[in-house]
Design a protein around this motif. Structure first.
Motif, PDB file in Angstrom:
ATOM      1  N   ASN A 192       0.768  -1.251   0.000  1.00 30.79           N
ATOM      2  CA  ASN A 192       0.000   0.000   0.000  1.00 30.79           C
ATOM      3  C   ASN A 192       0.799   1.302   0.000  1.00 30.79           C
ATOM      4  O   ASN A 192       0.479   2.207  -0.754  1.00 30.79           O
ATOM      5  CB  ASN A 192      -1.018  -0.010   1.141  1.00 30.79           C
ATOM      6  CG  ASN A 192      -2.134  -1.013   0.865  1.00 30.79           C
ATOM      7  OD1 ASN A 192      -2.230  -1.568  -0.238  1.00 30.79           O
ATOM      8  ND2 ASN A 192      -2.966  -1.272   1.860  1.00 30.79           N
ATOM      9  N   PRO A 193       1.854   1.440   0.827  1.00 29.88           N
ATOM     10  CA  PRO A 193       2.540   2.742   0.843  1.00 29.88           C
ATOM     11  C   PRO A 193       3.450   3.008  -0.355  1.00 29.88           C
ATOM     12  O   PRO A 193       3.927   4.128  -0.526  1.00 29.88           O
ATOM     13  CB  PRO A 193       3.391   2.676   2.128  1.00 29.88           C
ATOM     14  CG  PRO A 193       3.181   1.342   2.736  1.00 29.88           C
ATOM     15  CD  PRO A 193       2.386   0.502   1.824  1.00 29.88           C
ATOM     16  N   ILE A 194       3.701   2.007  -1.196  1.00 32.00           N
ATOM     17  CA  ILE A 194       4.669   2.186  -2.291  1.00 32.00           C
ATOM     18  C   ILE A 194       4.146   3.173  -3.340  1.00 32.00           C
ATOM     19  O   ILE A 194       2.986   3.102  -3.746  1.00 32.00           O
ATOM     20  CB  ILE A 194       5.002   0.809  -2.923  1.00 32.00           C
ATOM     21  CG1 ILE A 194       5.771  -0.034  -1.898  1.00 32.00           C
ATOM     22  CG2 ILE A 194       5.798   0.960  -4.220  1.00 32.00           C
ATOM     23  CD1 ILE A 194       6.032  -1.457  -2.317  1.00 32.00           C
ATOM     24  N   VAL A 195       5.039   4.069  -3.768  1.00 33.11           N
ATOM     25  CA  VAL A 195       4.618   5.058  -4.777  1.00 33.11           C
ATOM     26  C   VAL A 195       4.472   4.377  -6.138  1.00 33.11           C
ATOM     27  O   VAL A 195       5.213   3.430  -6.448  1.00 33.11           O
ATOM     28  CB  VAL A 195       5.613   6.248  -4.880  1.00 33.11           C
ATOM     29  CG1 VAL A 195       5.566   7.095  -3.619  1.00 33.11           C
ATOM     30  CG2 VAL A 195       7.028   5.751  -5.152  1.00 33.11           C
ATOM     31  N   VAL A 196       3.523   4.852  -6.919  1.00 36.66           N
ATOM     32  CA  VAL A 196       3.167   4.152  -8.153  1.00 36.66           C
ATOM     33  C   VAL A 196       4.344   3.950  -9.111  1.00 36.66           C
ATOM     34  O   VAL A 196       4.450   2.908  -9.751  1.00 36.66           O
ATOM     35  CB  VAL A 196       1.986   4.836  -8.907  1.00 36.66           C
ATOM     36  CG1 VAL A 196       0.704   4.715  -8.120  1.00 36.66           C
ATOM     37  CG2 VAL A 196       2.302   6.289  -9.229  1.00 36.66           C
TER      38      VAL A 196
ATOM     39  N   ASP B 106       7.255   3.114  -8.648  1.00 41.75           N
ATOM     40  CA  ASP B 106       8.162   2.017  -8.297  1.00 41.75           C
ATOM     41  C   ASP B 106       7.681   0.667  -8.795  1.00 41.75           C
ATOM     42  O   ASP B 106       8.387  -0.331  -8.659  1.00 41.75           O
ATOM     43  CB  ASP B 106       8.352   1.937  -6.764  1.00 41.75           C
ATOM     44  CG  ASP B 106       9.406   2.924  -6.281  1.00 41.75           C
ATOM     45  OD1 ASP B 106       9.940   3.660  -7.132  1.00 41.75           O
ATOM     46  OD2 ASP B 106       9.676   2.952  -5.071  1.00 41.75           O
TER      47      ASP B 106
ATOM     48  N   HIS C 143      -1.604   8.161  -5.981  1.00 41.90           N
ATOM     49  CA  HIS C 143      -0.162   8.328  -5.782  1.00 41.90           C
ATOM     50  C   HIS C 143       0.537   7.069  -5.307  1.00 41.90           C
ATOM     51  O   HIS C 143       1.712   6.886  -5.545  1.00 41.90           O
ATOM     52  CB  HIS C 143       0.098   9.466  -4.791  1.00 41.90           C
ATOM     53  CG  HIS C 143      -0.421  10.775  -5.281  1.00 41.90           C
ATOM     54  ND1 HIS C 143       0.308  11.599  -6.101  1.00 41.90           N
ATOM     55  CD2 HIS C 143      -1.623  11.386  -5.106  1.00 41.90           C
ATOM     56  CE1 HIS C 143      -0.407  12.672  -6.403  1.00 41.90           C
ATOM     57  NE2 HIS C 143      -1.587  12.561  -5.819  1.00 41.90           N
ATOM     58  N   THR C 144      -0.195   6.210  -4.622  1.00 38.18           N
ATOM     59  CA  THR C 144       0.433   4.997  -4.090  1.00 38.18           C
ATOM     60  C   THR C 144      -0.288   3.761  -4.630  1.00 38.18           C
ATOM     61  O   THR C 144      -1.392   3.852  -5.172  1.00 38.18           O
ATOM     62  CB  THR C 144       0.346   4.955  -2.551  1.00 38.18           C
ATOM     63  OG1 THR C 144      -1.039   4.873  -2.187  1.00 38.18           O
ATOM     64  CG2 THR C 144       0.975   6.173  -1.908  1.00 38.18           C
TER      65      THR C 144
ATOM     66  N   ASP D 223      -3.579   3.451  -3.128  1.00 40.61           N
ATOM     67  CA  ASP D 223      -4.615   4.253  -3.804  1.00 40.61           C
ATOM     68  C   ASP D 223      -5.188   3.473  -4.983  1.00 40.61           C
ATOM     69  O   ASP D 223      -6.395   3.449  -5.201  1.00 40.61           O
ATOM     70  CB  ASP D 223      -4.031   5.572  -4.334  1.00 40.61           C
ATOM     71  CG  ASP D 223      -3.585   6.519  -3.212  1.00 40.61           C
ATOM     72  OD1 ASP D 223      -4.027   6.314  -2.067  1.00 40.61           O
ATOM     73  OD2 ASP D 223      -2.786   7.433  -3.506  1.00 40.61           O
TER      74      ASP D 223
END
Ligand SMILES: [Mg+2]
Length: 423
Positions: free
Chosen positions: A216-220, A222, A240-241, A244
């Protein structure tokens, strides 16, 4: 579970095997498009089919020690040219990144050691790692020169996976002197993502218990498969993540099949099997050059690229039926031309075809050219029935000539026989 294995800063790690003094130093590998093949006295060109797959360059100049010298990256005007293909973690702490120009990198980190690429060494090491992995895991897929997937299902129990991959990475370092990072997850896509966060020289297991907190917290940006334009699109939708994305199934589905599949890959809903063999689907050659206006010289270069490619096509023993020629101009302009042709392959015909494609593709005649590429695909093998029979007998004669030429080149090098048009 699937695992993903990626060699840490591979080209640098390879250089360190040969030169242990590079250990713990800011090191980068610099690359320049090899335009030496256009020289009239070109030699030392190598063709490689060792690891089939598009990730291994087919044509490259054999490594020479003197290429490590910064002078080899300096042009006639004393300007440093080329870009970085890999950098060590020590270099990255100075802000050095892949694809940065060598000039920029030296400004950020003046003591950066730059080495020339050594493709045959990379291929040798890549091959050795592949062989080694095959002795450890029943199903291994090579995804690129420094990336592999493996399937541990029915081989290692889930509870033993953390210890298994941790041992594996230490064994690889011990036996092959290569630092790798390993990710494990229920699907290959998430395993690859895990590897990114295990680097350098680490391992990471994602299972149903930590899936949400990891993903979940990973930015798109990546996630492999989210490129620049998709990123913009996602930002535009306030996404953004990866978390999301997982909350916006409807939005992604409304964008079409690619986005729907992307959603499923991130959500761990789809997977692809581990493929143990790659069948080559195309072969191409491309060269970036200093901006060049002279059309006669450009055509001479097309002849040279054609000769190299013809050699490889004959060596692979395939008959391509789709031909593509691309031109990149200065000022970000591009043009290309395709043609489908199901006929016997002869070098002469291929050569005239490429010149014809160049003439048709060259729509920006006022601009200088910075890159030429030729790609051949849709192979048919020994399938005379699929080939046009018009002029078949005439072509058989040309085929003989092509075969004779090939025998000589295989014996004495690709540069042994050139056509008059190249001179
Ligand atoms: Mg890598």
């Amino acid at each position: 579970m699937k695992i993903h294995i990626d060699i840490d800063c591979f080209f640098v790690s390879a250089a360190r095997i040969v030169e242990p003094g590079l250990e713990h130093k800011a090191v980068a590998i610099g690359g320049r498009s090899d335009t030496k093949i256009f020289n009239k006295d070109a030699k030392n060109q190598t063709v490689n089919f060792e690891n089939t797959g598009s990730f291994v360059p087919t044509f490259y100049k054999a490594y020479e020690k003197k290429d490590d010298d910064i002078a080899s990256f300096t042009d006639a005007n004393g300007k440093i040219r080329g870009i970085l293909t890999t950098s060590s973690y020590e270099a990255r702490s100075f802000g050095i990144k892949t694809a940065m120009t060598i000039r920029e990198a030296l400004q950020l980190c003046p003591h950066l050691i730059i080495k020339a690429p050594n493709m045959s060494l990379y291929q040798k090491l890549s091959h050795e790692l592949h062989e080694f992995l095959c002795t450890k895991i029943p199903l291994v897929e090579q995804a690129s020169i420094d990336e592999f997937y493996g399937d541990l299902s029915g081989w290692v129990e889930d509870k033993d996976i953390p210890a298994f991959i941790d041992t594996l990475r230490h064994e690889i370092l011990h036996v092959l002197k290569l630092p790798v990072s390993i990710g494990a997850a229920p699907t290959r896509y998430i395993a690859k993502l895990a590897t990114t966060y295990a680097k350098p020289f680490g391992s990471k297991v994602i299972d149903k218990y930590n899936f949400d907190s990891f993903v979940n917290p990973i930015v798109v940006g990546d996630f492999a498969g989210i490129g620049k334009s998709m990123k913009q699109k996602l930002y535009g939708a306030q996404i953004h993540t990866l978390g999301d994305i997982r909350k916006r199934r409807g939005t992604l589905e409304s964008w079409g099949p690619y986005s729907t599949d992307l959603y499923k890959r991130i959500n761990g809903e789809v997977d692809a099997a581990i493929k143990t063999s790659h069948k080559r689907k195309s072969i191409g050659i491309s060269r970036t050059m200093d901006p060049l206006y002279d059309r006669r010289e450009l055509k001479r270069r097309v002849h040279i690229l054609t000769r190299h490619l013809a050699y490889a096509i004959l060596k692979l023993d395939v008959i391509p039926t789709v031909f593509h020629l691309g031109i990149r101009y200065e000022m970000n302009q591009k043009s290309h031309k395709n043609i489908s042709l199901a006929e016997l392959f002869t070098e002469k015909k291929f050569d005239s075809l490429c010149i014809k494609l160049f003439n048709q593709a060259d729509t920006q005649k006022r601009l200088k050219v910075i890159n030429l590429s030729i790609n051949c695909s849709s192979f048919t093998r020994d399938s005379k029935k699929e080939l046009s029979l018009i002029g078949f007998n005439e072509e058989q004669k040309m085929k003989k000539l092509t075969e004779q030429t090939q025998i000589l080149r295989e014996k004495y090098g690709i540069d042994t026989l050139k056509w008059g048009s190249e001179m």
